[in-house]
Design an enzyme around this catalytic site. Structure first.
Site, short mmCIF file in Angstrom:
data_model
loop_
_atom_site.label_atom_id
_atom_site.label_comp_id
_atom_site.label_asym_id
_atom_site.label_seq_id
_atom_site.Cartn_x
_atom_site.Cartn_y
_atom_site.Cartn_z
N LYS A 1 49.34 49.40 23.69
CA LYS A 1 49.59 50.07 22.42
C LYS A 1 48.66 49.47 21.38
O LYS A 1 48.24 48.32 21.52
CB LYS A 1 51.05 49.86 21.98
CG LYS A 1 51.53 50.86 20.97
CD LYS A 1 51.86 52.19 21.59
CE LYS A 1 52.14 53.25 20.56
NZ LYS A 1 52.66 54.49 21.17
N ASP B 1 49.56 58.64 18.23
CA ASP B 1 50.96 58.25 17.99
C ASP B 1 51.19 58.58 16.51
O ASP B 1 50.46 59.42 15.95
CB ASP B 1 51.17 56.76 18.31
CG ASP B 1 52.65 56.36 18.31
OD1 ASP B 1 53.37 56.76 19.23
OD2 ASP B 1 53.11 55.69 17.36
P1 NDP Z 1 53.79 61.98 13.75
O1 NDP Z 1 53.06 61.06 12.86
O2 NDP Z 1 53.20 63.26 14.18
O3 NDP Z 1 55.22 62.33 13.12
C1 NDP Z 1 56.16 61.37 12.77
C2 NDP Z 1 57.25 62.02 11.94
O4 NDP Z 1 58.28 61.08 11.69
C3 NDP Z 1 56.75 62.49 10.59
O5 NDP Z 1 57.50 63.61 10.19
C4 NDP Z 1 57.02 61.29 9.70
O6 NDP Z 1 57.21 61.63 8.34
C5 NDP Z 1 58.32 60.76 10.30
N1 NDP Z 1 58.36 59.29 10.16
C6 NDP Z 1 57.49 58.39 10.66
N2 NDP Z 1 57.82 57.16 10.32
C7 NDP Z 1 58.94 57.28 9.60
C8 NDP Z 1 59.77 56.34 8.96
N3 NDP Z 1 59.52 55.03 9.01
N4 NDP Z 1 60.86 56.83 8.32
C9 NDP Z 1 61.11 58.16 8.28
N5 NDP Z 1 60.34 59.08 8.86
C10 NDP Z 1 59.28 58.64 9.50
O7 NDP Z 1 54.21 61.09 15.03
P2 NDP Z 1 54.67 61.58 16.47
O8 NDP Z 1 55.48 62.82 16.35
O9 NDP Z 1 53.50 61.55 17.34
O10 NDP Z 1 55.60 60.34 16.92
C11 NDP Z 1 56.99 60.30 16.62
C12 NDP Z 1 57.67 59.30 17.54
O11 NDP Z 1 57.47 59.71 18.90
C13 NDP Z 1 57.15 57.87 17.48
O12 NDP Z 1 58.21 56.98 17.76
C14 NDP Z 1 56.14 57.82 18.62
O13 NDP Z 1 55.92 56.50 19.07
C15 NDP Z 1 56.88 58.66 19.64
N6 NDP Z 1 56.05 59.21 20.70
C16 NDP Z 1 54.98 60.02 20.42
C17 NDP Z 1 54.23 60.57 21.45
C18 NDP Z 1 53.15 61.55 21.20
O14 NDP Z 1 52.65 62.12 22.18
N7 NDP Z 1 52.76 61.82 19.97
C19 NDP Z 1 54.51 60.21 22.85
C20 NDP Z 1 55.71 59.42 23.05
C21 NDP Z 1 56.40 58.93 21.99
P3 NDP Z 1 55.94 61.95 7.39
O15 NDP Z 1 55.52 63.32 7.74
O16 NDP Z 1 56.48 61.82 6.02
O17 NDP Z 1 54.92 60.91 7.72
#
Ligand code: NDP
Length: 444
Positions: free
Chosen positions: A125, A165
């Protein structure tokens, strides 16, 4: 003291101030304890001590100049945790909360998740405490190039293959890839999540969210039910959340909540996903704008999506976003299943509460493995210089998720805890990696 307990103790002592890493290591080691403590070969080969120590932790300075001409300095990380079963693989996260503890928890989890996919990929990571919010395209580009001036030395198509991510989508992967190619002169499958015109895979964008729904479908099927007519709460409005919502809706469910880091929406008629995509993917704006599209929906800045009365909850935003109080609210409201799209979104006591109250629980390590699995399919296509159709990739993803479910549920049954997919996923993921480590000798 049992072998697993000793290693947990030493993880805590030797890695002070890394609470997220402690939480992840403890969760895995406690669930594999019955296997590991009953077979002396694991201790003899020092498997746990070797597993909890990353192969290497690369930390570096990222300097860049913002649009006002000011020099900015961020921290950059790549934790290469374990490559027993394949090249290191795992995403890059850009978020102000990023620190070594978070990188290590994510890298550690990634080892077992990648193993569960049955594809040949190790665990890693990386990321930075850089905050992409509010930055211009030019600033994002300059940051990405500067980040890669250091990272390129440690990665490669057969060495370490980063992906997206939080905060890293197609735009950032494109800038990273362009910089890597410029520094090395190599046109190779070194990053996944690439654009379709330069080696990306169809269905990669959808893969984590779709995969989550495929996994939960299997879990529901075992309980004699399905998505049809179910009400669903989703947190997040990013890559995972949007495509989980899309597939859940295709399966006949009604998604009533989504959120971002400033608030959450409740739309009793079902979320308008086209509006969410336009707000988050195109405009990169706040979810508060949703009311411009659906005036009757609610937008809240207090509380969270777990207050809504739903049948199924899918945390898809970030780690530790479901605490015990949230779990109690969900259970009181009649939730029947929880599927983790984000990494480690639930606190341990929340998971315990779900399980004690008969809620089906799909742990992240297994349920969100569709993203990395499809990344590995992107690597295969790059190696072959081929690209597969959307349907082909989606069908492979579906098969992988069904297989992950089967592995986790049968491992749980063998451990005498039928239905406990937390234990099942950890045990199934661990056995393959441990086996490969023993076979390759104690060098790493
Ligand atoms: P994105 O950046 O596309 O989206 C994240 C979302 O969650 C956004 O809406 C963001 O809000 C919100 N968010 C992030 N951090 C916080 C926080 N601290 N408090 C509140 N809201 C938060 O990320 P992903 O969708 O890619 O990833 C989401 C999760 O899934 C993570 O845990 C990641 O590790 C996991 N994951 C992702 C994969 C992938 O293929 N992308 C694969 C496997 C796991 P805002 O829009 O305001 O930033």
């Amino acid at each position: 003291m049992l072998y697993t307990e000793r290693v947990i103790k030493s993880v805590i002592e030797r890695n002070p101030n890394q609470p997220e890493f402690h939480q992840a290591a403890k969760e895995v080691l406690e669930s594999i304890a019955p296997i590991v403590n009953n077979d002396p070969k694991y201790e003899k080969h020092g498997i746990l001590e070797r597993l909890v120590e990353p192969d290497r932790q690369i930390m570096f300075k990222v300097t860049w100049v913002d649009d006002n001409g000011n020099v900015q300095v961020n921290k950059g990380y790549r934790v290469q945790f374990n490559n027993a079963i394949g090249p290191y693989k795992g995403g890059l996260r850009l978020h102000p909360s990023v620190n070594l503890s978070i990188m290590k928890f994510l890298g550690f989890e990634q080892i077992f998740k990648n193993s569960l996919t049955t594809l040949p990929i190790g665990g890693a990571k990386g990321g930075s405490d850089f905050d992409p919010k509010g930055k211009s395209d030019n600033e994002i580009f300059k940051f990405c190039v500067s980040f890669m001036t250091e990272l390129y030395k440690y990665i490669g198509a057969d060495v370490d293959v980063p992906a997206g991510d939080i905060g890293v989508g197609a735009r950032e992967v494109g800038y990273f890839y362009g910089a890597y190619k410029r520094f090395t002169g190599l046109y190779e499958g070194v990053l996944t999540g690439k654009g379709l015109s330069y080696g990306g895979s169809l269905a990669r964008k959808e893969a984590t969210g779709y995969g989550l729904i495929y996994f939960v479908t299997e879990m529901l099927k075992d309980a004699g039910t399905d998505w049809n007519g179910k009400t669903v709460a989703i947190s997040g409005a990013g890559n995972v959340a949007i495509y989980a919502a899309e597939k859940a809706m295709q399966m006949g469910a009604k998604v009533v909540t989504m959120s971002d880091s400033t608030g959450w929406i409740y739309d009793k008629d079902g979320v308008d996903l086209k509006a969410v995509k336009e707000i988050k993917e195109v405009k990169r704006a706040r979810l508060s704008e949703y009311k411009n599209y659906r005036p009757n929906a609610e937008y809240h800045t207090e509380g969270n999506v777990w207050e809504a009365k739903v049948d199924i909850a899918l945390p898809c935003a970030t780690q530790n976003e479901v605490n015990l109080e949230d779990a109690k609210k969900l259970v009181a409201n009649g939730v029947i299943a929880v599927g983790e799209g984000a990494n480690m979104p639930s606190y341990p006591d929340a998971i315990e509460y779900f399980q004690k109250n008969g809620v089906m629980f799909a742990p992240a390590k297994a349920a969100n493995a569709g993203g990395v699995a499809t990344s590995a399919l992107e690597m295969s296509q790059n190696s072959q210089r081929l690209s597969w159709s959307f349907e082909e990739v989606d069908a492979k993803l579906h098969g992988i998720m069904v297989n992950i479910y089967k592995q986790a549920s049968s491992a749980a049954e063998k451990c005498g805890v039928k239905g406990n997919l937390v234990v099942g996923a950890n045990v199934a993921g661990f056995l393959k990696v441990a086996d490969a480590m023993i076979a390759q000798g104690p060098m790493l």
